[in-house]
Design a protein around this motif. Structure first.
Motif, PDB file in Angstrom:
ATOM      1  N   TYR A  54       0.842  -1.209   0.000  1.00  0.00           N
ATOM      2  CA  TYR A  54       0.000   0.000   0.000  1.00  0.00           C
ATOM      3  C   TYR A  54       0.872   1.252   0.000  1.00  0.00           C
ATOM      4  CZ  TYR A  54      -3.397   3.514   1.414  1.00  0.00           C
ATOM      5  OH  TYR A  54      -4.181   4.643   1.484  1.00  0.00           O
ATOM      6  N   LEU A  55       0.673   2.095  -1.014  1.00  0.00           N
ATOM      7  CA  LEU A  55       1.423   3.333  -1.248  1.00  0.00           C
ATOM      8  C   LEU A  55       2.919   3.080  -1.424  1.00  0.00           C
ATOM      9  CD1 LEU A  55      -0.273   5.982   1.087  1.00  0.00           C
ATOM     10  CD2 LEU A  55      -0.802   5.365  -1.290  1.00  0.00           C
ATOM     11  N   GLU A  56       3.245   1.869  -1.853  1.00  0.00           N
ATOM     12  CA  GLU A  56       4.649   1.532  -2.103  1.00  0.00           C
ATOM     13  C   GLU A  56       5.050   1.998  -3.500  1.00  0.00           C
ATOM     14  OE1 GLU A  56       7.063  -2.327  -0.909  1.00  0.00           O
ATOM     15  OE2 GLU A  56       5.787  -2.736  -2.648  1.00  0.00           O
ATOM     16  N   GLN A  57       6.148   2.732  -3.574  1.00  0.00           N
ATOM     17  CA  GLN A  57       6.692   3.154  -4.864  1.00  0.00           C
ATOM     18  C   GLN A  57       7.529   1.989  -5.396  1.00  0.00           C
ATOM     19  OE1 GLN A  57       9.204   6.644  -4.790  1.00  0.00           O
ATOM     20  NE2 GLN A  57       8.821   7.091  -6.937  1.00  0.00           N
ATOM     21  N   ARG A  58       7.071   1.381  -6.463  1.00  0.00           N
ATOM     22  CA  ARG A  58       7.620   0.097  -6.880  1.00  0.00           C
ATOM     23  C   ARG A  58       8.535   0.185  -8.094  1.00  0.00           C
ATOM     24  NH1 ARG A  58       2.899  -4.480  -6.164  1.00  0.00           N
ATOM     25  NH2 ARG A  58       3.165  -4.726  -3.909  1.00  0.00           N
ATOM     26  N   ALA A  59       9.619  -0.591  -8.007  1.00  0.00           N
ATOM     27  CA  ALA A  59      10.550  -0.710  -9.119  1.00  0.00           C
ATOM     28  C   ALA A  59       9.886  -1.383 -10.316  1.00  0.00           C
ATOM     29  CB  ALA A  59      11.773  -1.512  -8.672  1.00  0.00           C
TER      30      ALA A  59
ATOM     31  N   ILE B 165       6.138  -0.362 -19.953  1.00  0.00           N
ATOM     32  CA  ILE B 165       5.662   0.714 -20.826  1.00  0.00           C
ATOM     33  C   ILE B 165       4.268   1.158 -20.395  1.00  0.00           C
ATOM     34  CG2 ILE B 165       4.976   1.275 -23.191  1.00  0.00           C
ATOM     35  CD1 ILE B 165       7.157  -0.598 -24.182  1.00  0.00           C
ATOM     36  N   ARG B 166       3.470   0.204 -19.904  1.00  0.00           N
ATOM     37  CA  ARG B 166       2.098   0.492 -19.489  1.00  0.00           C
ATOM     38  C   ARG B 166       2.037   1.622 -18.470  1.00  0.00           C
ATOM     39  NH1 ARG B 166      -2.812  -1.890 -19.260  1.00  0.00           N
ATOM     40  NH2 ARG B 166      -4.094  -1.314 -17.476  1.00  0.00           N
ATOM     41  N   PHE B 167       3.004   1.656 -17.562  1.00  0.00           N
ATOM     42  CA  PHE B 167       2.978   2.631 -16.477  1.00  0.00           C
ATOM     43  C   PHE B 167       3.929   3.811 -16.704  1.00  0.00           C
ATOM     44  CE2 PHE B 167       1.755  -1.483 -14.629  1.00  0.00           C
ATOM     45  CZ  PHE B 167       0.493  -1.157 -14.169  1.00  0.00           C
ATOM     46  N   GLN B 168       4.578   3.811 -17.870  1.00  0.00           N
ATOM     47  CA  GLN B 168       5.512   4.892 -18.181  1.00  0.00           C
ATOM     48  C   GLN B 168       4.986   5.824 -19.265  1.00  0.00           C
ATOM     49  OE1 GLN B 168       8.636   5.389 -16.521  1.00  0.00           O
ATOM     50  NE2 GLN B 168       7.566   3.955 -15.180  1.00  0.00           N
TER      51      GLN B 168
ATOM     52  N   VAL C 115       4.206   9.331 -15.244  1.00  0.00           N
ATOM     53  CA  VAL C 115       4.787   8.115 -14.677  1.00  0.00           C
ATOM     54  C   VAL C 115       3.980   7.671 -13.462  1.00  0.00           C
ATOM     55  CG1 VAL C 115       6.808   7.111 -13.550  1.00  0.00           C
ATOM     56  CG2 VAL C 115       7.090   8.661 -15.501  1.00  0.00           C
ATOM     57  N   ARG C 116       3.432   6.469 -13.527  1.00  0.00           N
ATOM     58  CA  ARG C 116       2.675   5.894 -12.417  1.00  0.00           C
ATOM     59  C   ARG C 116       3.485   4.754 -11.814  1.00  0.00           C
ATOM     60  NH1 ARG C 116      -2.201   3.421 -14.075  1.00  0.00           N
ATOM     61  NH2 ARG C 116      -1.337   3.147 -16.162  1.00  0.00           N
ATOM     62  N   ASP C 117       3.834   4.862 -10.544  1.00  0.00           N
ATOM     63  CA  ASP C 117       4.626   3.799  -9.911  1.00  0.00           C
ATOM     64  C   ASP C 117       4.289   3.599  -8.435  1.00  0.00           C
ATOM     65  OD1 ASP C 117       5.773   6.069  -8.817  1.00  0.00           O
ATOM     66  OD2 ASP C 117       7.796   5.675  -9.565  1.00  0.00           O
ATOM     67  N   VAL C 118       3.173   4.172  -7.966  1.00  0.00           N
ATOM     68  CA  VAL C 118       2.761   4.009  -6.571  1.00  0.00           C
ATOM     69  C   VAL C 118       1.603   3.019  -6.515  1.00  0.00           C
ATOM     70  CG1 VAL C 118       1.920   5.136  -4.479  1.00  0.00           C
ATOM     71  CG2 VAL C 118       3.475   6.359  -6.023  1.00  0.00           C
TER      72      VAL C 118
ATOM     73  N   ALA D  57      -0.834   4.602  -9.209  1.00  0.00           N
ATOM     74  CA  ALA D  57      -1.018   6.041  -9.427  1.00  0.00           C
ATOM     75  C   ALA D  57       0.319   6.766  -9.501  1.00  0.00           C
ATOM     76  CB  ALA D  57      -1.860   6.637  -8.298  1.00  0.00           C
ATOM     77  N   ALA D  58       0.262   7.972 -10.054  1.00  0.00           N
ATOM     78  CA  ALA D  58       1.423   8.860 -10.032  1.00  0.00           C
ATOM     79  C   ALA D  58       1.455   9.615  -8.707  1.00  0.00           C
ATOM     80  CB  ALA D  58       1.333   9.851 -11.193  1.00  0.00           C
ATOM     81  N   GLN D  59       2.632  10.056  -8.340  1.00  0.00           N
ATOM     82  CA  GLN D  59       2.778  10.804  -7.088  1.00  0.00           C
ATOM     83  C   GLN D  59       1.824  11.989  -7.031  1.00  0.00           C
ATOM     84  OE1 GLN D  59       4.674  10.267  -4.411  1.00  0.00           O
ATOM     85  NE2 GLN D  59       6.066   8.650  -5.071  1.00  0.00           N
ATOM     86  N   VAL D  60       1.651  12.669  -8.157  1.00  0.00           N
ATOM     87  CA  VAL D  60       0.821  13.870  -8.175  1.00  0.00           C
ATOM     88  C   VAL D  60      -0.668  13.560  -8.049  1.00  0.00           C
ATOM     89  CG1 VAL D  60       2.501  15.218  -9.485  1.00  0.00           C
ATOM     90  CG2 VAL D  60       0.758  13.882 -10.702  1.00  0.00           C
TER      91      VAL D  60
END
Length: 211
Positions: free
Chosen positions: A59-64, A70-73, A77-80, A191-194
């Motif tokens: 939960y709310l982990e920013q993942r490598a 490509i789907r999340f880039q 950029v969505r990585d949370v 989600a993205a950070q923003v």
């Protein structure tokens, strides 16, 4: 609130251990978390190390993981990660969080997505809650119908194999929402950070309601 068995109740709370898939874990600097063989070996090592079996967290982990997809880039950029994951073998039973009815379901079958996804609607303290269960088995989908009812802890599905669950090592993605908006059979799980402020009151911390 007592511990919730979201997967096979033979696993008690003592069988669960946290797993770190974040960008802060140096292991993922040199190892591809999206490679299922690599991930399964890491998971086995963590199980051996802890003496426990069900890996959970996110939960709310920013993942490598999402930085390699490509789907999340594409675009922002969505990585949370917005839900929690429970890692267990394909075929493991999945159970309803609480009494509820089927809101919607879909097979989100593009690579990196949820695969078969079930969303239940619940009444909780006079308000609506919605729970999402992602990465399920395709064979479970013929057992669902909109409006049908499940009781708390009732089996609702099983975990899918990589070839049917979006391309991941078998696990349950579980997420709690207060509002589905226009979504049916789907809801953003990364989600993205923003975007976090927007989702703050919509996507709840599942840990407070499960553990």
């Amino acid at each position: 609130m007592s511990f919730k068995h979201l997967i096979d109740p033979k696993y008690s709370k003592n069988d669960y251990f946290p797993i770190d898939l974040s960008v802060n874990n140096p292991f993922w600097d040199n190892n591809d978390v999206s490679d299922i063989t690599v991930f399964e070996e890491y998971l086995k090592n963590q199980r051996d190390k802890t003496g426990k079996y069900v890996a959970h967290g996110g939960y709310l982990e920013q993942r490598a993981l999402y930085r390699k997809s490509i789907r999340f880039q594409a675009g922002i950029v969505r990585d949370v990660h917005m839900g929690i994951d429970l890692w267990a073998p394909a075929g493991t039973s999945v159970h309803a969080f609480m009494d509820g009815t089927v809101h919607s379901f879909a097979n989100n079958d593009d690579q990196g997505n949820y695969g078969p996804t079930l969303i239940l609607e619940h009444d909780y303290n006079g308000k609506k809650l919605y729970t999402l269960y992602g990465h399920l088995a395709i064979g479970d989908m013929n057992k669902w119908s909109v409006g049908s009812r499940f009781r708390e802890s009732e089996k609702i599905a099983t975990l899918g194999k990589p070839e049917e669950n979006g391309g991941y090592s078998p696990h349950l993605h579980f997420q709690i929402m207060t509002d589905m908006g226009k979504y049916k059979g789907d809801f953003p799980g990364v989600a993205a950070q923003v975007e976090l402020q927007h989702y703050e009151s919509i996507i709840l911390d599942p840990n407070t309601l499960i553990f």
